[in-house]
Design a protein around this motif. Structure first.
Motif, PDB file in Angstrom:
ATOM      1  N   MET A  17      -1.464  12.110 -10.413  1.00  0.00           N
ATOM      2  CA  MET A  17      -2.750  12.822 -10.578  1.00  0.00           C
ATOM      3  C   MET A  17      -3.869  11.674 -10.046  1.00  0.00           C
ATOM      4  O   MET A  17      -3.862  10.729 -10.593  1.00  0.00           O
ATOM      5  CB  MET A  17      -3.120  13.029 -12.026  1.00  0.00           C
ATOM      6  CG  MET A  17      -1.890  14.109 -12.722  1.00  0.00           C
ATOM      7  SD  MET A  17      -1.907  15.713 -11.874  1.00  0.00           S
ATOM      8  CE  MET A  17      -0.494  15.462 -10.695  1.00  0.00           C
ATOM      9  N   PRO A  18      -4.688  12.140  -9.191  1.00  0.00           N
ATOM     10  CA  PRO A  18      -5.718  11.416  -8.786  1.00  0.00           C
ATOM     11  C   PRO A  18      -6.786  11.068  -9.686  1.00  0.00           C
ATOM     12  O   PRO A  18      -7.039  11.518 -10.787  1.00  0.00           O
ATOM     13  CB  PRO A  18      -6.384  12.362  -7.781  1.00  0.00           C
ATOM     14  CG  PRO A  18      -5.319  13.460  -7.361  1.00  0.00           C
ATOM     15  CD  PRO A  18      -4.909  13.560  -8.532  1.00  0.00           C
ATOM     16  N   LEU A  19      -6.907   9.580  -9.889  1.00  0.00           N
ATOM     17  CA  LEU A  19      -7.860   9.015 -10.832  1.00  0.00           C
ATOM     18  C   LEU A  19      -8.985   8.518 -10.031  1.00  0.00           C
ATOM     19  O   LEU A  19      -9.122   7.232  -9.727  1.00  0.00           O
ATOM     20  CB  LEU A  19      -6.949   7.900 -11.573  1.00  0.00           C
ATOM     21  CG  LEU A  19      -5.495   8.201 -12.164  1.00  0.00           C
ATOM     22  CD1 LEU A  19      -4.958   7.105 -12.384  1.00  0.00           C
ATOM     23  CD2 LEU A  19      -5.762   9.149 -13.462  1.00  0.00           C
ATOM     24  N   PRO A  20     -10.350   9.447 -10.313  1.00  0.00           N
ATOM     25  CA  PRO A  20     -11.391   8.867  -9.702  1.00  0.00           C
ATOM     26  C   PRO A  20     -12.007   7.580 -10.282  1.00  0.00           C
ATOM     27  O   PRO A  20     -12.095   7.386 -11.487  1.00  0.00           O
ATOM     28  CB  PRO A  20     -12.344  10.062 -10.126  1.00  0.00           C
ATOM     29  CG  PRO A  20     -11.456  11.412 -10.264  1.00  0.00           C
ATOM     30  CD  PRO A  20     -10.251  10.767 -11.032  1.00  0.00           C
TER      31      PRO A  20
ATOM     32  N   SER B 245       5.104   6.712 -12.449  1.00  0.00           N
ATOM     33  CA  SER B 245       3.838   5.864 -12.374  1.00  0.00           C
ATOM     34  C   SER B 245       3.382   5.682 -10.911  1.00  0.00           C
ATOM     35  O   SER B 245       3.218   6.554 -10.269  1.00  0.00           O
ATOM     36  CB  SER B 245       4.292   4.634 -13.079  1.00  0.00           C
ATOM     37  OG  SER B 245       3.017   4.011 -13.496  1.00  0.00           O
ATOM     38  N   MET B 246       3.317   4.543 -10.428  1.00  0.00           N
ATOM     39  CA  MET B 246       2.684   4.234  -9.099  1.00  0.00           C
ATOM     40  C   MET B 246       3.798   5.021  -8.167  1.00  0.00           C
ATOM     41  O   MET B 246       3.167   5.441  -7.034  1.00  0.00           O
ATOM     42  CB  MET B 246       2.576   2.971  -8.735  1.00  0.00           C
ATOM     43  CG  MET B 246       2.238   2.531  -7.395  1.00  0.00           C
ATOM     44  SD  MET B 246       2.203   0.842  -6.694  1.00  0.00           S
ATOM     45  CE  MET B 246       4.023   0.950  -6.218  1.00  0.00           C
TER      46      MET B 246
ATOM     47  N   GLY C 253       1.168  -1.214  -0.135  1.00  0.00           N
ATOM     48  CA  GLY C 253       0.088   0.018  -0.248  1.00  0.00           C
ATOM     49  C   GLY C 253       0.854   1.284   0.111  1.00  0.00           C
ATOM     50  O   GLY C 253       1.905   1.143   0.237  1.00  0.00           O
ATOM     51  N   VAL C 254       0.211   2.298  -0.330  1.00  0.00           N
ATOM     52  CA  VAL C 254       0.781   3.413  -0.611  1.00  0.00           C
ATOM     53  C   VAL C 254       1.426   3.952   0.765  1.00  0.00           C
ATOM     54  O   VAL C 254       2.727   4.537   0.680  1.00  0.00           O
ATOM     55  CB  VAL C 254       0.060   4.630  -1.421  1.00  0.00           C
ATOM     56  CG1 VAL C 254       0.724   5.880  -1.099  1.00  0.00           C
ATOM     57  CG2 VAL C 254      -0.258   4.150  -2.720  1.00  0.00           C
ATOM     58  N   ASP C 255       0.786   4.084   1.789  1.00  0.00           N
ATOM     59  CA  ASP C 255       1.131   4.566   3.074  1.00  0.00           C
ATOM     60  C   ASP C 255       2.760   3.902   3.531  1.00  0.00           C
ATOM     61  O   ASP C 255       3.416   4.412   3.903  1.00  0.00           O
ATOM     62  CB  ASP C 255       0.384   4.272   4.191  1.00  0.00           C
ATOM     63  CG  ASP C 255      -0.927   5.521   4.120  1.00  0.00           C
ATOM     64  OD1 ASP C 255      -0.815   6.248   3.354  1.00  0.00           O
ATOM     65  OD2 ASP C 255      -1.847   5.132   4.781  1.00  0.00           O
TER      66      ASP C 255
ATOM     67  N   ARG D   3      -5.097  -1.736  -6.567  1.00  0.00           N
ATOM     68  CA  ARG D   3      -6.594  -1.123  -6.259  1.00  0.00           C
ATOM     69  C   ARG D   3      -6.773   0.023  -5.305  1.00  0.00           C
ATOM     70  O   ARG D   3      -7.697   0.758  -5.376  1.00  0.00           O
ATOM     71  CB  ARG D   3      -6.800  -2.530  -5.225  1.00  0.00           C
ATOM     72  CG  ARG D   3      -8.525  -2.583  -4.959  1.00  0.00           C
ATOM     73  CD  ARG D   3      -8.816  -3.773  -4.105  1.00  0.00           C
ATOM     74  NE  ARG D   3      -8.603  -4.962  -4.808  1.00  0.00           N
ATOM     75  CZ  ARG D   3      -7.662  -5.832  -4.727  1.00  0.00           C
ATOM     76  NH1 ARG D   3      -6.822  -5.555  -3.354  1.00  0.00           N
ATOM     77  NH2 ARG D   3      -7.578  -7.031  -5.239  1.00  0.00           N
ATOM     78  N   GLU D   4      -5.495   0.453  -4.472  1.00  0.00           N
ATOM     79  CA  GLU D   4      -5.553   1.328  -3.533  1.00  0.00           C
ATOM     80  C   GLU D   4      -5.521   2.760  -4.518  1.00  0.00           C
ATOM     81  O   GLU D   4      -6.071   3.628  -4.064  1.00  0.00           O
ATOM     82  CB  GLU D   4      -4.425   1.251  -2.566  1.00  0.00           C
ATOM     83  CG  GLU D   4      -4.371   2.740  -1.744  1.00  0.00           C
ATOM     84  CD  GLU D   4      -3.285   2.465  -0.678  1.00  0.00           C
ATOM     85  OE1 GLU D   4      -2.883   3.267  -0.237  1.00  0.00           O
ATOM     86  OE2 GLU D   4      -3.031   1.284  -0.228  1.00  0.00           O
ATOM     87  N   LEU D   5      -4.477   2.614  -5.423  1.00  0.00           N
ATOM     88  CA  LEU D   5      -4.473   3.783  -6.521  1.00  0.00           C
ATOM     89  C   LEU D   5      -5.799   4.261  -7.078  1.00  0.00           C
ATOM     90  O   LEU D   5      -6.150   5.373  -7.042  1.00  0.00           O
ATOM     91  CB  LEU D   5      -3.695   3.541  -7.585  1.00  0.00           C
ATOM     92  CG  LEU D   5      -1.836   3.434  -7.432  1.00  0.00           C
ATOM     93  CD1 LEU D   5      -1.092   2.804  -8.387  1.00  0.00           C
ATOM     94  CD2 LEU D   5      -1.388   4.411  -6.453  1.00  0.00           C
ATOM     95  N   LEU D   6      -6.688   3.102  -7.373  1.00  0.00           N
ATOM     96  CA  LEU D   6      -7.921   3.407  -7.948  1.00  0.00           C
ATOM     97  C   LEU D   6      -9.091   3.891  -6.937  1.00  0.00           C
ATOM     98  O   LEU D   6      -9.815   4.620  -7.403  1.00  0.00           O
ATOM     99  CB  LEU D   6      -8.358   2.293  -8.710  1.00  0.00           C
ATOM    100  CG  LEU D   6      -7.840   1.696  -9.894  1.00  0.00           C
ATOM    101  CD1 LEU D   6      -8.306   0.567 -10.290  1.00  0.00           C
ATOM    102  CD2 LEU D   6      -7.786   2.910 -10.956  1.00  0.00           C
TER     103      LEU D   6
END
Length: 292
Positions: free
Chosen positions: A128-131, A101-102, A74-76, A210-213
């Protein structure tokens, strides 16, 4: 090509991450790679940095030389690892930070949480956030966008050359093949002869993807609340050398309006991969070495 020095970095949870050090200078940069990539994706960028620099590229948990480091992913946790690297490898001063990228989302989160560790942030075709569309299935979107990348993680190959040939057939890499791309591909290999495979762990890729999305709101807050000088470089072509790209101009313009202090720049004649693995790496290195 000069081989990087391999370091082991103790991180949270008692694990050790592999770090590739490119260069020997006192000025430090820390880098985070893409979702199924490795630290070797920054070799071309590192080579283009001015004298006096060292670039410390992490193999994030579940990839490259850190492939045996277990979750959680995960990103954190990746961002916390980046902060640990900056604190321990930066020579007691703030470092330059970049992510591709990620890795751009990881770098963004690190800069938002621990801004005192960094004097600049360079986002490379990411961040860039990807809703996520209402009701959309994150796993289905992952399969649609990263299907070939995820599929190769469960495949085996009879030889190193067979793995290289798999990548040479990729439309985003094959037409632009060079020594850096080949070294990047070969660094990713593990397993016994006759059953070679990628070092990237499918569980890590899926969890992170999954977390990115599903975390657009938190990435938006990170971006608009940044206090570290930041720049975005983005490619005009995407994963498969196609248009529209991963970060189309309208998405970039939207977030530029939300975060007016963010400098943005399209890097011509590259795609999502070759922005760091091709001739465009010279531009990435130049912007990383210059304050945003």
């Amino acid at each position: 090509m000069t081989k990087p020095v391999e370091l082991d970095l103790p991180v949270e949870g008692g694990a050790k991450l592999r770090v590739l050090r490119f260069g020997e200078g006192p000025r430090a940069a820390v880098a985070a790679h893409g979702i199924s990539a490795s630290a070797m994706s920054f070799a071309a960028v590192a080579r283009q940095l001015p004298p006096g620099w060292s670039l410390f590229a992490l193999d994030l948990r579940g990839r490259g030389g850190s492939d045996t480091v277990p979750g959680p992913y995960g990103v954190d946790i990746h961002a916390a690892d980046i902060c640990t690297a900056a604190a321990r490898l930066g020579g007691g001063r703030p470092v330059a930070l970049t992510g591709h990228s990620m890795g751009a989302y990881v770098a963004l989160r690190a800069a938002a949480r621990r801004p005192e560790l960094f004097d600049r942030l360079l986002l490379v075709d990411g961040g860039m956030p990807l809703p996520l569309p209402p009701g959309a299935d994150p796993d289905a979107i992952l399969d649609a966008t990263l299907g070939p990348s995820i599929a190769r993680l469960s495949m085996t190959y009879p030889s190193d050359q067979a793995y290289v040939d798999f990548f040479r057939a990729h439309p985003g890499l094959g037409p632009y093949w060079n020594e850096d791309i080949e070294e990047y591909v070969r660094y990713d290999l593990t397993g016994p002869q006759g059953a070679r495979r990628s070092r990237a762990q499918q569980e890590a890729v899926r969890q992170d993807g999954r977390e990115l999305l599903t975390s657009a709101a938190s990435f938006g807050a990170d971006l608009t609340g940044l206090t570290v000088p930041a720049r975005l470089l983005y490619a005009p072509k995407g994963l498969m050398d196609q248009t529209p790209a991963m970060n189309p101009p309208e998405l970039v313009a939207h977030w530029k309006a939300q975060a007016p202090e963010l400098a943005v720049e399209e890097v011509p004649d590259c795609n999502h991969y070759t922005i760091v693995l091709g001739a465009a790496a010279k531009t990435v290195a130049a912007r990383l070495a210059s304050p945003a």
